[in-house]
Design a protein around this motif. Structure first.
Motif, PDB file in Angstrom:
ATOM      1  N   LEU A  77      -1.300  20.251  27.428  1.00 43.77           N
ATOM      2  CA  LEU A  77      -1.547  21.143  26.299  1.00 43.77           C
ATOM      3  C   LEU A  77      -0.374  21.117  25.318  1.00 43.77           C
ATOM      4  CD1 LEU A  77      -3.703  22.957  25.238  1.00 43.77           C
ATOM      5  CD2 LEU A  77      -2.683  24.878  26.491  1.00 43.77           C
ATOM      6  N   LEU A  78       0.824  20.949  25.853  1.00 41.72           N
ATOM      7  CA  LEU A  78       2.003  20.846  24.996  1.00 41.72           C
ATOM      8  C   LEU A  78       1.895  19.620  24.086  1.00 41.72           C
ATOM      9  CD1 LEU A  78       4.729  22.089  24.306  1.00 41.72           C
ATOM     10  CD2 LEU A  78       5.750  20.727  26.142  1.00 41.72           C
ATOM     11  N   ILE A  79       1.322  18.562  24.612  1.00 43.37           N
ATOM     12  CA  ILE A  79       1.109  17.353  23.805  1.00 43.37           C
ATOM     13  C   ILE A  79       0.145  17.643  22.659  1.00 43.37           C
ATOM     14  CG2 ILE A  79       0.124  15.024  23.821  1.00 43.37           C
ATOM     15  CD1 ILE A  79       1.174  14.748  26.707  1.00 43.37           C
ATOM     16  N   LYS A  80      -0.914  18.388  22.944  1.00 44.98           N
ATOM     17  CA  LYS A  80      -1.876  18.741  21.904  1.00 44.98           C
ATOM     18  C   LYS A  80      -1.232  19.614  20.832  1.00 44.98           C
ATOM     19  CE  LYS A  80      -6.189  18.575  24.606  1.00 44.98           C
ATOM     20  NZ  LYS A  80      -7.371  19.361  25.034  1.00 44.98           N
ATOM     21  N   ILE A  81      -0.414  20.575  21.258  1.00 44.56           N
ATOM     22  CA  ILE A  81       0.272  21.457  20.307  1.00 44.56           C
ATOM     23  C   ILE A  81       1.214  20.645  19.429  1.00 44.56           C
ATOM     24  CG2 ILE A  81       1.964  23.330  20.119  1.00 44.56           C
ATOM     25  CD1 ILE A  81       0.750  24.512  22.694  1.00 44.56           C
ATOM     26  N   SER A  82       1.930  19.699  20.063  1.00 43.20           N
ATOM     27  CA  SER A  82       2.860  18.844  19.333  1.00 43.20           C
ATOM     28  C   SER A  82       2.128  18.022  18.273  1.00 43.20           C
ATOM     29  CB  SER A  82       3.581  17.909  20.318  1.00 43.20           C
ATOM     30  OG  SER A  82       4.333  16.931  19.642  1.00 43.20           O
ATOM     31  N   LYS A  83       0.984  17.461  18.637  1.00 44.26           N
ATOM     32  CA  LYS A  83       0.215  16.646  17.692  1.00 44.26           C
ATOM     33  C   LYS A  83      -0.357  17.502  16.562  1.00 44.26           C
ATOM     34  CE  LYS A  83      -1.079  12.919  20.867  1.00 44.26           C
ATOM     35  NZ  LYS A  83      -2.193  12.235  21.577  1.00 44.26           N
ATOM     36  N   TYR A  84      -0.783  18.717  16.895  1.00 45.81           N
ATOM     37  CA  TYR A  84      -1.359  19.590  15.874  1.00 45.81           C
ATOM     38  C   TYR A  84      -0.325  19.953  14.812  1.00 45.81           C
ATOM     39  CZ  TYR A  84      -3.323  23.634  13.537  1.00 45.81           C
ATOM     40  OH  TYR A  84      -3.758  24.521  12.567  1.00 45.81           O
ATOM     41  N   PHE A  85       0.873  20.323  15.239  1.00 49.66           N
ATOM     42  CA  PHE A  85       1.915  20.722  14.286  1.00 49.66           C
ATOM     43  C   PHE A  85       2.697  19.530  13.726  1.00 49.66           C
ATOM     44  CE2 PHE A  85       1.644  24.846  16.689  1.00 49.66           C
ATOM     45  CZ  PHE A  85       1.214  25.614  15.612  1.00 49.66           C
ATOM     46  N   LYS A  86       2.409  18.324  14.269  1.00 48.47           N
ATOM     47  CA  LYS A  86       3.093  17.096  13.825  1.00 48.47           C
ATOM     48  C   LYS A  86       4.616  17.200  13.996  1.00 48.47           C
ATOM     49  CE  LYS A  86      -0.442  15.641  10.486  1.00 48.47           C
ATOM     50  NZ  LYS A  86      -1.444  16.649  10.883  1.00 48.47           N
ATOM     51  N   VAL A  87       4.995  17.763  15.127  1.00 44.78           N
ATOM     52  CA  VAL A  87       6.417  17.896  15.484  1.00 44.78           C
ATOM     53  C   VAL A  87       6.558  17.444  16.931  1.00 44.78           C
ATOM     54  CG1 VAL A  87       8.367  19.473  15.796  1.00 44.78           C
ATOM     55  CG2 VAL A  87       6.764  19.840  13.910  1.00 44.78           C
ATOM     56  N   ASN A  88       7.520  16.524  17.215  1.00 43.98           N
ATOM     57  CA  ASN A  88       7.592  16.007  18.577  1.00 43.98           C
ATOM     58  C   ASN A  88       8.044  17.083  19.568  1.00 43.98           C
ATOM     59  OD1 ASN A  88      10.525  15.916  18.988  1.00 43.98           O
ATOM     60  ND2 ASN A  88      10.556  14.200  17.568  1.00 43.98           N
ATOM     61  N   ILE A  89       7.699  16.857  20.810  1.00 39.23           N
ATOM     62  CA  ILE A  89       7.947  17.855  21.854  1.00 39.23           C
ATOM     63  C   ILE A  89       9.428  18.181  21.992  1.00 39.23           C
ATOM     64  CG2 ILE A  89       7.803  18.278  24.353  1.00 39.23           C
ATOM     65  CD1 ILE A  89       5.192  16.676  24.357  1.00 39.23           C
ATOM     66  N   ASP A  90      10.276  17.161  21.855  1.00 41.05           N
ATOM     67  CA  ASP A  90      11.717  17.375  21.972  1.00 41.05           C
ATOM     68  C   ASP A  90      12.191  18.433  20.989  1.00 41.05           C
ATOM     69  OD1 ASP A  90      14.332  16.602  23.060  1.00 41.05           O
ATOM     70  OD2 ASP A  90      14.711  15.836  21.049  1.00 41.05           O
ATOM     71  N   LEU A  91      11.700  18.372  19.758  1.00 44.98           N
ATOM     72  CA  LEU A  91      12.061  19.367  18.747  1.00 44.98           C
ATOM     73  C   LEU A  91      11.496  20.738  19.103  1.00 44.98           C
ATOM     74  CD1 LEU A  91      11.526  17.522  15.335  1.00 44.98           C
ATOM     75  CD2 LEU A  91      13.670  18.367  16.248  1.00 44.98           C
ATOM     76  N   LEU A  92      10.246  20.768  19.519  1.00 42.69           N
ATOM     77  CA  LEU A  92       9.590  22.047  19.800  1.00 42.69           C
ATOM     78  C   LEU A  92      10.311  22.874  20.860  1.00 42.69           C
ATOM     79  CD1 LEU A  92       5.771  21.162  19.826  1.00 42.69           C
ATOM     80  CD2 LEU A  92       6.984  22.595  18.169  1.00 42.69           C
ATOM     81  N   ILE A  93      10.858  22.209  21.871  1.00 38.83           N
ATOM     82  CA  ILE A  93      11.414  22.961  23.005  1.00 38.83           C
ATOM     83  C   ILE A  93      12.936  23.068  23.000  1.00 38.83           C
ATOM     84  CG2 ILE A  93       9.447  22.344  24.450  1.00 38.83           C
ATOM     85  CD1 ILE A  93      11.159  20.274  25.846  1.00 38.83           C
ATOM     86  N   THR A  94      13.617  22.414  22.024  1.00 38.23           N
ATOM     87  CA  THR A  94      15.084  22.431  22.065  1.00 38.23           C
ATOM     88  C   THR A  94      15.765  22.920  20.788  1.00 38.23           C
ATOM     89  OG1 THR A  94      15.271  20.114  21.325  1.00 38.23           O
ATOM     90  CG2 THR A  94      15.144  20.511  23.713  1.00 38.23           C
ATOM     91  N   VAL A  95      15.078  22.888  19.652  1.00 37.51           N
ATOM     92  CA  VAL A  95      15.736  23.190  18.372  1.00 37.51           C
ATOM     93  C   VAL A  95      15.049  24.363  17.684  1.00 37.51           C
ATOM     94  CG1 VAL A  95      16.331  22.296  16.087  1.00 37.51           C
ATOM     95  CG2 VAL A  95      16.467  20.800  18.081  1.00 37.51           C
ATOM     96  N   ASP A  96      15.852  25.302  17.203  1.00 36.73           N
ATOM     97  CA  ASP A  96      15.325  26.439  16.454  1.00 36.73           C
ATOM     98  C   ASP A  96      14.919  25.954  15.063  1.00 36.73           C
ATOM     99  OD1 ASP A  96      14.775  28.759  15.116  1.00 36.73           O
ATOM    100  OD2 ASP A  96      16.616  29.796  15.660  1.00 36.73           O
ATOM    101  N   LEU A  97      13.634  25.773  14.843  1.00 37.06           N
ATOM    102  CA  LEU A  97      13.148  25.192  13.597  1.00 37.06           C
ATOM    103  C   LEU A  97      13.230  26.158  12.422  1.00 37.06           C
ATOM    104  CD1 LEU A  97      10.091  23.122  14.888  1.00 37.06           C
ATOM    105  CD2 LEU A  97      12.414  22.350  14.385  1.00 37.06           C
ATOM    106  N   LYS A  98      13.517  27.421  12.672  1.00 38.87           N
ATOM    107  CA  LYS A  98      13.768  28.358  11.577  1.00 38.87           C
ATOM    108  C   LYS A  98      15.137  28.092  10.969  1.00 38.87           C
ATOM    109  CE  LYS A  98      13.288  32.244  13.766  1.00 38.87           C
ATOM    110  NZ  LYS A  98      13.044  31.692  15.113  1.00 38.87           N
ATOM    111  N   LYS A  99      16.041  27.559  11.784  1.00 40.07           N
ATOM    112  CA  LYS A  99      17.409  27.295  11.326  1.00 40.07           C
ATOM    113  C   LYS A  99      17.564  25.862  10.836  1.00 40.07           C
ATOM    114  CE  LYS A  99      22.226  27.774  12.795  1.00 40.07           C
ATOM    115  NZ  LYS A  99      23.143  28.168  13.897  1.00 40.07           N
ATOM    116  N   TYR A 100      16.903  24.926  11.507  1.00 38.06           N
ATOM    117  CA  TYR A 100      16.974  23.505  11.135  1.00 38.06           C
ATOM    118  C   TYR A 100      15.564  22.999  10.892  1.00 38.06           C
ATOM    119  CZ  TYR A 100      21.526  24.063  13.379  1.00 38.06           C
ATOM    120  OH  TYR A 100      22.767  24.507  13.728  1.00 38.06           O
TER     121      TYR A 100
END
Length: 253
Positions: free
Chosen positions: A47-70
């Motif tokens: 499911l994480l893969i599906k979420i990653s594809k939907y938002f067009k953001v790789n999984i590494d970014l989703l789980i490690t980087v605060d995207l509000k800041k970067y």
């Protein structure tokens, strides 16, 4: 809440999409999706893969980087999703060059994949360095004269090891430390490098030990170059050449 939950909420809000729309796109119920945004549960990998594809953001970014800041646009992905380099500019639009001081050089080996660590470094801008990501590293030792302690080598990030050029100098970030060497050639196992001070033998840096590679762009000296140090290196180099000639002579006699 986890970084993942914060990120998917942030990304959904940016897209102005409802939880129901996202849930429909990834084929789950809205209630189940809401548990992920609220951090009450974690999605399984499929499911994480599906979420990653939907938002067009790789999984590494989703789980490690605060995207509000970067933002995704300010980050550069490295091979195999191992790390990220924040791309920052100052108020005039000039590229920010992070400075890795000597005291932080070993910490860089642990923090190079942490945007917060990189963001904490001091930085400068050089208007003649554009079109790339640049970072300044401290020179150490006497293997690459005239650069020694007190010199910073500014490197341009190399995206692909195939772009390495014979005879050029590079900063290699490896699991054992930061080294500045002249590149010779490479094969599937590693890169062959040498020091400009011929007292030191050429050697191979294994690819599996390399985290990052930066091509020499310019140098910044914080101390005067001492002539006697250069003369000392030249004398030692002369002895090394003499020793090499003696060995060659012995082989031919």
């Amino acid at each position: 809440m986890s970084i993942l939950s914060e990120n998917i909420r942030f990304l959904r809000d940016n897209m102005k999409a409802s939880q129901q729309k996202v849930a429909d796109e990834i084929s789950i119920t809205r209630g189940r999706y809401s548990t992920y945004e609220e951090g009450r549960s974690e999605p399984p990998i499929e499911l994480l893969i599906k979420i990653s594809k939907y938002f067009k953001v790789n999984i590494d970014l989703l789980i490690t980087v605060d995207l509000k800041k970067y933002s995704v646009e300010d980050l550069v992905s490295l091979p195999n999703n191992r790390t990220l380099l924040p791309m920052k500019v100052d108020q005039t639009g000039e590229n920010k060059i992070e400075i890795v001081p000597q005291k932080a050089s070993m910490g860089y080996l642990n923090g190079y994949s942490d945007p917060d660590f990189v963001d904490s470094l001091q930085h400068l801008s050089l208007p003649f360095l554009r079109n790339g990501k640049f970072r300044a590293f401290p020179a150490d030792g006497d293997s690459m004269p005239p650069y020694n302690d007190g010199t910073f080598i500014v490197g341009k990030y190399v995206e692909d090891r195939k772009d390495l050029k014979k005879g050029k100098t590079y900063i290699f970030i490896t699991k054992d430390g930061i080294v500045y060497k002249r590149y010779s050639h490479q094969n599937d196992s590693g890169s062959f490098v040498s020091s400009d001070n011929t007292f030191y033998e050429p050697y191979e840096i294994k690819w599996h030990e390399v985290y990052e590679i930066w091509e020499f762009a310019c140098s910044i000296n914080t101390q005067e170059l001492r002539i006697e140090n250069l003369e000392y290196k030249e004398i030692r180099s002369m002895f090394e050449e003499l020793r090499s000639e003696i060995r060659t002579s012995k082989k031919t006699t």
